[in-house]
Write a protein that holds these residues in place. Sequence first.
Motif, mmCIF file in Angstrom:
data_model
loop_
_atom_site.group_PDB
_atom_site.id
_atom_site.type_symbol
_atom_site.label_atom_id
_atom_site.label_comp_id
_atom_site.label_asym_id
_atom_site.label_seq_id
_atom_site.Cartn_x
_atom_site.Cartn_y
_atom_site.Cartn_z
ATOM 1 N N UNK A 277 0.810 -1.434 -0.052
ATOM 2 C CA UNK A 277 -0.245 -0.344 -0.035
ATOM 3 C C UNK A 277 0.612 1.267 -0.100
ATOM 4 N N UNK A 278 1.667 0.997 0.638
ATOM 5 C CA UNK A 278 3.124 2.493 0.625
ATOM 6 C C UNK A 278 3.910 2.886 -0.206
ATOM 7 N N UNK B 61 -3.018 0.537 -11.587
ATOM 8 C CA UNK B 61 -2.737 -0.701 -11.605
ATOM 9 C C UNK B 61 -3.278 -1.396 -10.169
ATOM 10 N N UNK B 62 -3.386 -2.724 -10.261
ATOM 11 C CA UNK B 62 -4.208 -3.151 -9.184
ATOM 12 C C UNK B 62 -3.180 -4.567 -9.004
ATOM 13 N N UNK B 63 -2.912 -4.346 -7.720
ATOM 14 C CA UNK B 63 -2.249 -5.754 -6.705
ATOM 15 C C UNK B 63 -2.282 -6.318 -6.369
ATOM 16 N N UNK C 245 -5.701 -0.961 -5.090
ATOM 17 C CA UNK C 245 -6.135 -0.271 -6.555
ATOM 18 C C UNK C 245 -5.615 0.823 -6.857
ATOM 19 N N UNK C 246 -5.091 1.343 -7.163
ATOM 20 C CA UNK C 246 -4.127 2.806 -7.620
ATOM 21 C C UNK C 246 -5.420 3.582 -8.061
ATOM 22 N N UNK D 244 -7.612 -0.671 -18.346
ATOM 23 C CA UNK D 244 -6.671 0.274 -19.323
ATOM 24 C C UNK D 244 -5.134 -1.366 -19.495
ATOM 25 N N UNK D 245 -4.502 -0.696 -17.729
ATOM 26 C CA UNK D 245 -3.298 -1.335 -17.657
ATOM 27 C C UNK D 245 -3.348 -2.908 -17.175
ATOM 28 N N UNK D 246 -4.485 -3.576 -15.845
ATOM 29 C CA UNK D 246 -4.931 -4.393 -16.334
ATOM 30 C C UNK D 246 -4.809 -5.166 -16.427
ATOM 31 N N UNK D 247 -5.204 -6.451 -16.707
ATOM 32 C CA UNK D 247 -4.708 -7.608 -17.401
ATOM 33 C C UNK D 247 -6.802 -8.169 -17.874
#
Length: 319
Positions: free
Chosen positions: A10-11, A18-20, A58-59, A133-136
Amino acid sequence: MEYSELLDSVRRPLSPDTRVEVPASRAEYERVEEILEREEAKYPRLWYDSTRSVAIVVAPPTPLHATMANGLSSCIIREVLLNSGISSEIARDLYNDSDSETTMNNTTRASDGALLYWEGDRATLMIAVEVAVSQSYDSMRAAISWSVCALRCSLGLAMCIREESRGRRPPRRFYASLEEANAAVDEARDAFYHQLLQHPYGPLEIDGVTWFGRVRLVVLETFRGQDKHCTPETLLEPSQSFTLVKNGEYVVQNISPNLQEVVLGDCIPTHLLNSQHMEATPVNFFRREWFETQFRSSMVRTAIRRVRQNTSYAQPVPR
């Protein structure tokens, strides 16, 4: 608090869109979520998938992502309101929501956009919207499937956007003052809009640096649950799929404005409509002119945000 991989994620700075996914227990997710709530920051957002025991960081979305998600649901609502068979009392309870967060079966997440219908103090999710957009693609399909299957919404609407690689990392741009930096950004914005006249879907470039890559693909799909008892982890296949842009060109074809599927019964609870004919009335929401205008302006806004993020200027010396 002991070391937490989730809190560390998160930091960490995240690129827009982006989604991590981070393996985490529900308890760890709740501890980190509490920290974010105390800080009152809108992003990053944190969701939890209990079926896989992962937290999803989630960015913030790019302007392209946010505008298209909100725009799709707004277009549907506008067309519903124009239908002469819908009373004003019914129409006023239909809402566009981009911030709702839902918890069910120990899973917490939200859609990029949503159509909600309010009856009294209770909101029903009618249509969920996802923009990738950028996520799979798999991640997007899992998200829209969860909304349809777990939340029992009528329909899922998904837009998958593929931007080609921008190549080398943009160099940092330095200016003597804020005024000079703003002037350079304005000049870039004008240049980007001029470039759209030659290639409407990118790339957007300045001095050999690509700030938005050519749009390789835009696909708009609908997702509908075939079985009302489908489980929350069901992965749906699209019920309709339309390619809008391919290799930087709009695909000229006979796309039905309502994508052959979106109807009033998807937007308003059917018990409020007075006939099956009304339930099945198409919502003709998709317009090429709207899509092209919104998409291109959002491309430029996204490119300008990237320019600003790579811009530095001299601070005035305190007197």
